[in-house]
Write a protein that holds these residues in place. Structure first.
Motif, PDB file in Angstrom:
ATOM      1  N   UNK A 243       0.821  -1.223   0.000  1.00  0.00           N
ATOM      2  CA  UNK A 243       0.000   0.000   0.000  1.00  0.00           C
ATOM      3  C   UNK A 243       0.852   1.270   0.000  1.00  0.00           C
ATOM      4  N   UNK A 244       2.154   1.109  -0.082  1.00  0.00           N
ATOM      5  CA  UNK A 244       3.049   2.287  -0.070  1.00  0.00           C
ATOM      6  C   UNK A 244       2.702   3.196  -1.251  1.00  0.00           C
ATOM      7  N   UNK A 245       2.572   4.476  -0.977  1.00  0.00           N
ATOM      8  CA  UNK A 245       2.277   5.440  -2.041  1.00  0.00           C
ATOM      9  C   UNK A 245       0.786   5.661  -2.248  1.00  0.00           C
ATOM     10  N   UNK A 246      -0.069   4.888  -1.541  1.00  0.00           N
ATOM     11  CA  UNK A 246      -1.530   5.066  -1.647  1.00  0.00           C
ATOM     12  C   UNK A 246      -2.017   5.917  -0.474  1.00  0.00           C
ATOM     13  N   UNK A 247      -3.258   6.415  -0.627  1.00  0.00           N
ATOM     14  CA  UNK A 247      -3.813   7.300   0.413  1.00  0.00           C
ATOM     15  C   UNK A 247      -4.779   6.566   1.331  1.00  0.00           C
ATOM     16  N   UNK A 248      -5.305   5.454   0.858  1.00  0.00           N
ATOM     17  CA  UNK A 248      -6.314   4.724   1.644  1.00  0.00           C
ATOM     18  C   UNK A 248      -6.314   3.279   1.176  1.00  0.00           C
ATOM     19  N   UNK A 249      -6.790   2.387   2.056  1.00  0.00           N
ATOM     20  CA  UNK A 249      -6.930   0.993   1.617  1.00  0.00           C
ATOM     21  C   UNK A 249      -8.375   0.537   1.747  1.00  0.00           C
ATOM     22  N   UNK A 250      -8.643  -0.582   1.077  1.00  0.00           N
ATOM     23  CA  UNK A 250      -9.979  -1.170   1.053  1.00  0.00           C
ATOM     24  C   UNK A 250      -9.768  -2.663   1.302  1.00  0.00           C
ATOM     25  N   UNK A 251     -10.486  -3.215   2.281  1.00  0.00           N
ATOM     26  CA  UNK A 251     -10.225  -4.606   2.690  1.00  0.00           C
ATOM     27  C   UNK A 251     -11.539  -5.314   3.017  1.00  0.00           C
ATOM     28  N   UNK A 252     -11.474  -6.641   3.191  1.00  0.00           N
ATOM     29  CA  UNK A 252     -12.618  -7.289   3.819  1.00  0.00           C
ATOM     30  C   UNK A 252     -12.116  -8.247   4.881  1.00  0.00           C
ATOM     31  N   UNK A 253     -13.047  -8.653   5.737  1.00  0.00           N
ATOM     32  CA  UNK A 253     -12.638  -9.395   6.916  1.00  0.00           C
ATOM     33  C   UNK A 253     -12.277 -10.824   6.554  1.00  0.00           C
ATOM     34  N   UNK A 254     -11.038 -11.174   6.739  1.00  0.00           N
ATOM     35  CA  UNK A 254     -10.625 -12.563   6.585  1.00  0.00           C
ATOM     36  C   UNK A 254      -9.711 -12.886   7.748  1.00  0.00           C
ATOM     37  N   UNK A 255      -8.517 -12.303   7.718  1.00  0.00           N
ATOM     38  CA  UNK A 255      -7.543 -12.557   8.776  1.00  0.00           C
ATOM     39  C   UNK A 255      -7.720 -11.537   9.897  1.00  0.00           C
ATOM     40  N   UNK A 256      -7.156 -11.808  11.064  1.00  0.00           N
ATOM     41  CA  UNK A 256      -7.151 -10.767  12.099  1.00  0.00           C
ATOM     42  C   UNK A 256      -6.273  -9.601  11.650  1.00  0.00           C
ATOM     43  N   UNK A 257      -6.742  -8.380  11.871  1.00  0.00           N
ATOM     44  CA  UNK A 257      -5.901  -7.206  11.605  1.00  0.00           C
ATOM     45  C   UNK A 257      -5.334  -6.757  12.943  1.00  0.00           C
ATOM     46  N   UNK A 258      -4.074  -7.172  13.156  1.00  0.00           N
ATOM     47  CA  UNK A 258      -3.428  -7.034  14.466  1.00  0.00           C
ATOM     48  C   UNK A 258      -2.727  -5.683  14.593  1.00  0.00           C
ATOM     49  N   UNK A 259      -2.145  -5.485  15.761  1.00  0.00           N
ATOM     50  CA  UNK A 259      -1.363  -4.266  15.994  1.00  0.00           C
ATOM     51  C   UNK A 259      -0.254  -4.173  14.953  1.00  0.00           C
ATOM     52  N   UNK A 260       0.414  -5.313  14.664  1.00  0.00           N
ATOM     53  CA  UNK A 260       1.521  -5.311  13.695  1.00  0.00           C
ATOM     54  C   UNK A 260       1.037  -4.821  12.328  1.00  0.00           C
TER      55      UNK A 260
END
Ligand code: COI
Length: 331
Positions: free
Chosen positions: A43-60
């Motif tokens: 996502x480097x160089x982008x302003x926003x991301x778009x995702x859906x729930x599959x994996x845990x989105x952790x602190x890392x």
């Protein structure tokens, strides 16, 4: 403005490309890879991301995104139980979900599974596949004579109530937050215990939170009617699988349909047909004639997928334009 979308499937791609054509001020790129702390680098160089729930989105993961300068995330789905919201806050994220992409997609699925189990069509289908065309003993029960308990009267639960009323079922409901229309209809019972005691069929429509972890367990199953049918199109964490298997073994639960499983991450949306199946408890359920499993596809309709992609990209764009989309999470 540049948006990067993760986990884009073949069925989502044309919708995403069409949205890009209709929003020439935005560049939208995508990958089929899921978001992890490693793939965050994409996502480097982008302003926003778009995702859906599959994996845990952790602190890392939030930290890695933040290091790429990303602080906007629109989710194409409803559930937010995979998010480390504390970390999202720490790294200053704006996040939205897509809560109303099509309540009918899941509600219809739950109604269909409930009706299939009461009418025992899966068992009859299996007999016919085996050229066994005898009627007995696969006799069904009529939906109009069943009391169905709906746990959770959010958007999906409310559509399901209407569908079941169309069958003529007596519908009762429980939710800690009362919806005024459902209240006006007098459908709420006072407690979950009442719902368990009165229901021939139970359908779960609540998000997974710590308070309802394994709410379907030995103790709650014991309070249910003998031969109850349970449908879970919500989250696997709501059901204690060991207690469920015991309930099916004893016949206390006559049938179960589920679209979710507490250990589904890494198992669902993969082809296991020529491989050793990795989970013995899930295999135990799949192998039963009175259990229906779908691999988290209750939502999976053309209407829902199109709305998930379009509404989440609109939310990304609102954030990028300095506005709050209606579905912005408060945390
Ligand atoms: C949701 O919308 O939360 C779902 O369960 C659907 C799935 C694509 C994550």
């Amino acid at each position: 403005m540049k948006i990067f979308a993760y986990g884009i499937r073949l069925d989502e791609q044309p919708v995403l490309e069409q949205w890009g054509k209709e929003h020439s001020e935005v560049t939208v790129d995508f990958t089929d890879q899921l978001l992890t702390d490693k793939s965050a680098a994409m996502a480097k160089g982008y302003d926003a991301i778009n995702v859906y729930q599959q994996l845990p989105y952790s602190r890392a993961t939030f930290e890695a995104l933040s290091n790429q300068g990303i602080h906007i995330m629109a989710m194409r789905n409803i559930g937010i139980d995979n998010l480390d919201l504390k970390a999202a806050k720490e790294f200053n994220f704006k996040i939205s979900n897509t809560p109303a992409y099509s309540p009918n997609s899941v509600a219809e699925h739950a109604a269909i599974q409930m009706a299939r189990l009461f009418r025992r069509t899966p068992e009859m289908d299996a007999k016919v596949q085996n050229y066994d065309l005898r009627w007995a003993p696969t006799i069904g029960k009529e939906m109009r004579q069943q009391t169905i308990g709906i746990i959770g009267t959010g958007r999906i639960g409310r559509v399901l109530i209407k569908i079941l009323q169309g069958f003529g079922s007596k519908v009762i409901a429980y939710d800690c937050y009362h919806n005024s229309e459902i209240e006006k209809e007098g459908l709420y019972v006072d407690s979950l215990d009442d719902l368990y005691r009165l229901s021939d069929g139970i359908s779960l429509h609540v998000p997974a939170v710590s308070e309802n972890f394994h709410m379907i367990n030995d103790a709650s199953i014991a309070k249910m009617k003998d031969h109850v049918i349970i449908v879970n199109d919500s989250r696997g964490e709501l059901v204690d699988t060991d207690a469920l298997i015991k309930g099916l073994d004893s016949g206390k639960i006559s049938a179960f349909a589920t679209d979710v499983y507490e250990k589904e991450v890494g198992i669902f949306n993969k082809d296991w047909s020529n491989k050793t199946f990795p989970d013995s408890r899930l295999k135990n359920l799949i192998d039963r004639p009175n259990v229906l499993l779908t691999p988290h596809t209750a939502f999976y309709t053309e209407t829902a997928v199109s709305a998930m992609v379009n509404e989440s990209l609109n939310a990304d764009l609102s954030f990028l334009n300095g506005k709050q989309p209606a579905s912005a999470l408060k945390f």
